[in-house]
Scaffold this motif. Structure first.
Motif, PDB file in Angstrom:
ATOM      1  N   ALA A  24      34.288  57.752 -27.924  1.00 54.68           N
ATOM      2  CA  ALA A  24      35.076  58.626 -27.047  1.00 54.68           C
ATOM      3  C   ALA A  24      35.500  59.878 -27.819  1.00 54.68           C
ATOM      4  CB  ALA A  24      36.297  57.886 -26.521  1.00 54.68           C
ATOM      5  N   PRO A  25      35.430  61.050 -27.167  1.00 55.60           N
ATOM      6  CA  PRO A  25      35.870  62.273 -27.826  1.00 55.60           C
ATOM      7  C   PRO A  25      37.377  62.285 -28.049  1.00 55.60           C
ATOM      8  CG  PRO A  25      35.049  62.726 -25.608  1.00 55.60           C
ATOM      9  CD  PRO A  25      34.919  61.266 -25.841  1.00 55.60           C
ATOM     10  N   LYS A  26      37.805  63.091 -29.023  1.00 56.83           N
ATOM     11  CA  LYS A  26      39.233  63.214 -29.329  1.00 56.83           C
ATOM     12  C   LYS A  26      39.603  64.688 -29.382  1.00 56.83           C
ATOM     13  CE  LYS A  26      39.420  58.931 -31.849  1.00 56.83           C
ATOM     14  NZ  LYS A  26      38.492  58.385 -32.753  1.00 56.83           N
ATOM     15  N   CYS A  27      40.490  65.099 -28.464  1.00 56.77           N
ATOM     16  CA  CYS A  27      40.996  66.465 -28.455  1.00 56.77           C
ATOM     17  C   CYS A  27      42.246  66.501 -27.573  1.00 56.77           C
ATOM     18  CB  CYS A  27      39.952  67.470 -27.955  1.00 56.77           C
ATOM     19  SG  CYS A  27      39.467  67.315 -26.241  1.00 56.77           S
ATOM     20  N   GLU A  28      42.951  67.613 -27.612  1.00 59.86           N
ATOM     21  CA  GLU A  28      44.214  67.725 -26.881  1.00 59.86           C
ATOM     22  C   GLU A  28      44.051  67.513 -25.377  1.00 59.86           C
ATOM     23  OE1 GLU A  28      47.652  71.078 -26.183  1.00 59.86           O
ATOM     24  OE2 GLU A  28      46.600  71.047 -28.107  1.00 59.86           O
ATOM     25  N   ARG A  29      42.937  67.970 -24.802  1.00 65.06           N
ATOM     26  CA  ARG A  29      42.759  67.885 -23.346  1.00 65.06           C
ATOM     27  C   ARG A  29      41.634  66.933 -22.935  1.00 65.06           C
ATOM     28  NH1 ARG A  29      43.802  73.470 -20.465  1.00 65.06           N
ATOM     29  NH2 ARG A  29      44.004  72.009 -18.755  1.00 65.06           N
ATOM     30  N   CYS A  30      41.202  66.065 -23.840  1.00 66.80           N
ATOM     31  CA  CYS A  30      40.112  65.143 -23.542  1.00 66.80           C
ATOM     32  C   CYS A  30      40.466  64.114 -22.465  1.00 66.80           C
ATOM     33  CB  CYS A  30      39.633  64.442 -24.812  1.00 66.80           C
ATOM     34  SG  CYS A  30      38.626  65.508 -25.864  1.00 66.80           S
ATOM     35  N   ASP A  31      41.753  63.870 -22.228  1.00 67.82           N
ATOM     36  CA  ASP A  31      42.136  62.971 -21.136  1.00 67.82           C
ATOM     37  C   ASP A  31      41.939  63.636 -19.782  1.00 67.82           C
ATOM     38  OD1 ASP A  31      42.802  60.937 -22.836  1.00 67.82           O
ATOM     39  OD2 ASP A  31      44.940  61.419 -22.867  1.00 67.82           O
TER      40      ASP A  31
END
Length: 158
Positions: A24-31
């Motif tokens: 799964a990607p990880k970033c501030e807006r990935c949700d």
């Protein structure tokens, strides 16, 4: 023996979250927006196909012009990303070009896109970067949205 069904169902849930070998990607807006490549590895010169999913109840806008690839190089972390509509729209791309190619993704919708990595790309970990914009074409806070990481190396399966 009662705990076995719970354990098996937990493992199945964990395995179905992303495709095999894709984290799964990880970033501030990935949700809010999920970007996943089709495979965990590619050869230099390959087309990197990916799915972009809007996981919110609002319309999201992304800048088609600035979609790019980021390489980790030889370091432990990816360098900070910079916004550049010239990546796909050419040198001199301006706000009019960006707004003309702005992609709207409705709530719950998924779209497909792709980028081609150079045939001379260094062996490294990479990820796709996408910039969310407001309705006037201004990049929003929390950018970029990034994909899962994937390997690029000459021996990768096609």
């Amino acid at each position: 023996m009662r705990r076995l069904p719970f354990f098996v169902s937990s493992v199945l849930v964990a395995l179905t979250g992303c495709s095999e070998g894709i984290t799964a990607p990880k970033c501030e807006r990935c949700d809010e927006m999920r970007v996943l490549t089709d495979r965990p590895e590619y050869r230099p010169g390959s087309t990197i196909a990916f799915t972009i999913s809007n996981r919110t109840t609002a319309v999201l806008r992304y800048d088609w012009c600035s979609v790019g690839l980021a390489s980790r190089g030889n370091g432990d972390d990816f360098p900070p990303a910079t916004y550049s509509p010239a990546r796909r729209c050419g040198i001199g791309a301006n706000l009019e070009d960006v707004l003309e190619r702005l992609v709207l993704i409705q709530p719950g919708e998924s779209l497909r896109d792709s980028v081609t990595i150079s045939g001379a790309a260094n062996q490294s970990l990479y990820r796709v970067t996408i910039w969310l914009l407001d309705e006037t074409g201004v990049p929003q806070p929390g950018n970029p949205v990034v994909s899962n990481t994937f390997d690029v190396y000459p021996g990768a399966a096609r």
